[in-house]
Design a protein around this motif. Structure first.
Motif, PDB file in Angstrom:
ATOM      1  N   VAL A 198       0.822  -1.210   0.000  1.00 36.67           N
ATOM      2  CA  VAL A 198       0.000   0.000   0.000  1.00 36.67           C
ATOM      3  C   VAL A 198       0.860   1.266   0.000  1.00 36.67           C
ATOM      4  O   VAL A 198       0.436   2.321   0.422  1.00 36.67           O
ATOM      5  N   SER A 199       2.083   1.142  -0.508  1.00 35.53           N
ATOM      6  CA  SER A 199       2.990   2.282  -0.587  1.00 35.53           C
ATOM      7  C   SER A 199       3.179   2.681  -2.046  1.00 35.53           C
ATOM      8  O   SER A 199       2.539   2.146  -2.942  1.00 35.53           O
ATOM      9  N   GLY A 200       4.083   3.598  -2.265  1.00 39.15           N
ATOM     10  CA  GLY A 200       4.394   4.036  -3.618  1.00 39.15           C
ATOM     11  C   GLY A 200       5.442   3.175  -4.301  1.00 39.15           C
ATOM     12  O   GLY A 200       5.863   3.482  -5.415  1.00 39.15           O
ATOM     13  N   ILE A 201       5.856   2.088  -3.684  1.00 35.67           N
ATOM     14  CA  ILE A 201       6.863   1.201  -4.269  1.00 35.67           C
ATOM     15  C   ILE A 201       6.269   0.534  -5.506  1.00 35.67           C
ATOM     16  O   ILE A 201       5.161  -0.005  -5.476  1.00 35.67           O
ATOM     17  N   LEU A 202       7.020   0.567  -6.614  1.00 36.70           N
ATOM     18  CA  LEU A 202       6.510   0.055  -7.885  1.00 36.70           C
ATOM     19  C   LEU A 202       6.332  -1.460  -7.905  1.00 36.70           C
ATOM     20  O   LEU A 202       5.422  -1.969  -8.537  1.00 36.70           O
ATOM     21  N   ASP A 203       7.217  -2.195  -7.261  1.00 35.30           N
ATOM     22  CA  ASP A 203       7.141  -3.649  -7.274  1.00 35.30           C
ATOM     23  C   ASP A 203       7.168  -4.166  -5.836  1.00 35.30           C
ATOM     24  O   ASP A 203       8.186  -4.669  -5.372  1.00 35.30           O
ATOM     25  N   PRO A 204       6.051  -4.038  -5.120  1.00 27.85           N
ATOM     26  CA  PRO A 204       6.053  -4.453  -3.708  1.00 27.85           C
ATOM     27  C   PRO A 204       6.272  -5.951  -3.575  1.00 27.85           C
ATOM     28  O   PRO A 204       5.821  -6.735  -4.397  1.00 27.85           O
ATOM     29  N   ARG A 205       6.979  -6.318  -2.518  1.00 24.07           N
ATOM     30  CA  ARG A 205       7.316  -7.728  -2.301  1.00 24.07           C
ATOM     31  C   ARG A 205       6.374  -8.420  -1.323  1.00 24.07           C
ATOM     32  O   ARG A 205       6.288  -9.628  -1.295  1.00 24.07           O
ATOM     33  N   ASP A 206       5.744  -7.647  -0.459  1.00 26.58           N
ATOM     34  CA  ASP A 206       4.897  -8.297   0.543  1.00 26.58           C
ATOM     35  C   ASP A 206       3.762  -7.373   0.952  1.00 26.58           C
ATOM     36  O   ASP A 206       3.689  -6.234   0.526  1.00 26.58           O
ATOM     37  N   ILE A 207       2.920  -7.928   1.774  1.00 27.32           N
ATOM     38  CA  ILE A 207       1.801  -7.167   2.327  1.00 27.32           C
ATOM     39  C   ILE A 207       1.694  -7.522   3.803  1.00 27.32           C
ATOM     40  O   ILE A 207       1.977  -8.654   4.210  1.00 27.32           O
ATOM     41  N   ASP A 208       1.340  -6.542   4.587  1.00 25.87           N
ATOM     42  CA  ASP A 208       1.069  -6.746   6.009  1.00 25.87           C
ATOM     43  C   ASP A 208      -0.441  -6.684   6.182  1.00 25.87           C
ATOM     44  O   ASP A 208      -1.088  -5.742   5.740  1.00 25.87           O
ATOM     45  N   VAL A 209      -0.992  -7.709   6.815  1.00 24.36           N
ATOM     46  CA  VAL A 209      -2.444  -7.809   6.967  1.00 24.36           C
ATOM     47  C   VAL A 209      -2.777  -8.093   8.429  1.00 24.36           C
ATOM     48  O   VAL A 209      -2.156  -8.949   9.053  1.00 24.36           O
ATOM     49  N   THR A 210      -3.744  -7.355   8.933  1.00 20.15           N
ATOM     50  CA  THR A 210      -4.288  -7.654  10.253  1.00 20.15           C
ATOM     51  C   THR A 210      -5.778  -7.936  10.071  1.00 20.15           C
ATOM     52  O   THR A 210      -6.508  -7.104   9.535  1.00 20.15           O
ATOM     53  N   TYR A 211      -6.191  -9.139  10.456  1.00 22.48           N
ATOM     54  CA  TYR A 211      -7.598  -9.526  10.405  1.00 22.48           C
ATOM     55  C   TYR A 211      -8.184  -9.234  11.781  1.00 22.48           C
ATOM     56  O   TYR A 211      -7.694  -9.737  12.789  1.00 22.48           O
ATOM     57  N   TYR A 222       3.727 -13.729   0.253  1.00 24.22           N
ATOM     58  CA  TYR A 222       4.627 -12.934   1.076  1.00 24.22           C
ATOM     59  C   TYR A 222       3.784 -12.004   1.930  1.00 24.22           C
ATOM     60  O   TYR A 222       3.580 -10.841   1.621  1.00 24.22           O
ATOM     61  N   VAL A 223       3.276 -12.610   2.997  1.00 22.65           N
ATOM     62  CA  VAL A 223       2.303 -11.952   3.856  1.00 22.65           C
ATOM     63  C   VAL A 223       2.775 -12.032   5.303  1.00 22.65           C
ATOM     64  O   VAL A 223       3.159 -13.092   5.773  1.00 22.65           O
ATOM     65  N   ASP A 224       2.759 -10.889   5.979  1.00 26.55           N
ATOM     66  CA  ASP A 224       2.887 -10.864   7.431  1.00 26.55           C
ATOM     67  C   ASP A 224       1.485 -10.583   7.936  1.00 26.55           C
ATOM     68  O   ASP A 224       0.928  -9.521   7.668  1.00 26.55           O
ATOM     69  N   SER A 225       0.888 -11.547   8.625  1.00 28.51           N
ATOM     70  CA  SER A 225      -0.504 -11.363   9.006  1.00 28.51           C
ATOM     71  C   SER A 225      -0.725 -11.700  10.469  1.00 28.51           C
ATOM     72  O   SER A 225       0.014 -12.484  11.069  1.00 28.51           O
ATOM     73  N   TYR A 226      -1.772 -11.102  10.990  1.00 34.34           N
ATOM     74  CA  TYR A 226      -2.126 -11.246  12.395  1.00 34.34           C
ATOM     75  C   TYR A 226      -3.640 -11.335  12.495  1.00 34.34           C
ATOM     76  O   TYR A 226      -4.359 -10.688  11.746  1.00 34.34           O
ATOM     77  N   LEU A 227      -4.113 -12.124  13.430  1.00 40.97           N
ATOM     78  CA  LEU A 227      -5.541 -12.285  13.672  1.00 40.97           C
ATOM     79  C   LEU A 227      -5.847 -11.725  15.051  1.00 40.97           C
ATOM     80  O   LEU A 227      -5.259 -12.159  16.042  1.00 40.97           O
ATOM     81  N   LEU A 228      -6.758 -10.757  15.103  1.00 37.92           N
ATOM     82  CA  LEU A 228      -7.118 -10.135  16.370  1.00 37.92           C
ATOM     83  C   LEU A 228      -8.626 -10.175  16.578  1.00 37.92           C
ATOM     84  O   LEU A 228      -9.393 -10.188  15.625  1.00 37.92           O
ATOM     85  N   ARG A 229      -9.004 -10.163  17.812  1.00 39.04           N
ATOM     86  CA  ARG A 229     -10.414 -10.054  18.200  1.00 39.04           C
ATOM     87  C   ARG A 229     -10.710  -8.580  18.407  1.00 39.04           C
ATOM     88  O   ARG A 229      -9.994  -7.886  19.133  1.00 39.04           O
ATOM     89  N   LEU A 230     -11.760  -8.075  17.772  1.00 38.44           N
ATOM     90  CA  LEU A 230     -12.186  -6.702  18.026  1.00 38.44           C
ATOM     91  C   LEU A 230     -12.754  -6.605  19.440  1.00 38.44           C
ATOM     92  O   LEU A 230     -13.259  -7.587  19.977  1.00 38.44           O
ATOM     93  N   PRO A 231     -12.693  -5.422  20.039  1.00 35.00           N
ATOM     94  CA  PRO A 231     -13.316  -5.253  21.352  1.00 35.00           C
ATOM     95  C   PRO A 231     -14.828  -5.433  21.264  1.00 35.00           C
ATOM     96  O   PRO A 231     -15.428  -5.248  20.207  1.00 35.00           O
ATOM     97  N   ASP A 232     -15.429  -5.788  22.378  1.00 35.64           N
ATOM     98  CA  ASP A 232     -16.886  -5.841  22.438  1.00 35.64           C
ATOM     99  C   ASP A 232     -17.439  -4.469  22.097  1.00 35.64           C
ATOM    100  O   ASP A 232     -16.835  -3.442  22.415  1.00 35.64           O
ATOM    101  N   GLU A 233     -18.604  -4.443  21.418  1.00 34.73           N
ATOM    102  CA  GLU A 233     -19.240  -3.159  21.129  1.00 34.73           C
ATOM    103  C   GLU A 233     -19.901  -2.653  22.407  1.00 34.73           C
ATOM    104  O   GLU A 233     -20.741  -3.328  22.990  1.00 34.73           O
TER     105      GLU A 233
END
Length: 129
Positions: A18-31, A64-75
């Motif tokens: 999600v940067s201006g890099i022309l050929d990104p190698r990976d993505i960071d994702v938080t679910y 090429y993913v760095d990912s994390y799974l989190l629980r949202l807070p209670d509403e």
């Protein structure tokens, strides 16, 4: 009742993808899963989601993913947004989501020596599912 903030999850996308890099190698994702979804997962779903957050599994599958799974807070109602009203799970969820919000807004330190790396701010993309 459907949440006004989205469906079952949010996804935060960050990194070179999600940067201006022309050929990104990976993505960071938080679910970020809503509490009732996160807490209601069966064992098979937990194992599948765990594999998506396992870097070696992703690399083995040419992802090429760095990912994390989190629980949202209670509403909570506005008046309940004080730590004295939080369950342990909600308290941890606020800590986790705050940590990754801060992490994805930081730039990495420069490999070329000290400087502004880690202090400069950037953004990330939030997708509501």
């Amino acid at each position: 009742m459907e949440s006004i903030t989205g469906g079952i999850a949010r996804v935060w996308l960050a990194g070179s993808f999600v940067s201006g890099i022309l050929d990104p190698r990976d993505i960071d994702v938080t679910y970020l899963l809503r509490p009732e979804v996160h807490d209601g997962l069966d064992e098979e779903s937990v194992q599948f989601l765990d594999s998506l957050t396992d870097r070696s599994w992703c690399v083995d599958h040419d992802m090429y993913v760095d990912s994390y799974l989190l629980r949202l807070p209670d509403e909570l109602e506005f008046w309940q947004l004080t730590p004295t009203h939080f369950t342990d799970e909600t308290n941890q969820a606020f800590r986790d989501s705050g940590l990754y919000d801060e992490l994805w807004q930081r730039t990495r330190p420069s490999p070329h020596g000290p400087g502004q790396g880690g202090k400069l701010r950037r953004g990330y993309v939030e997708v509501l599912l």
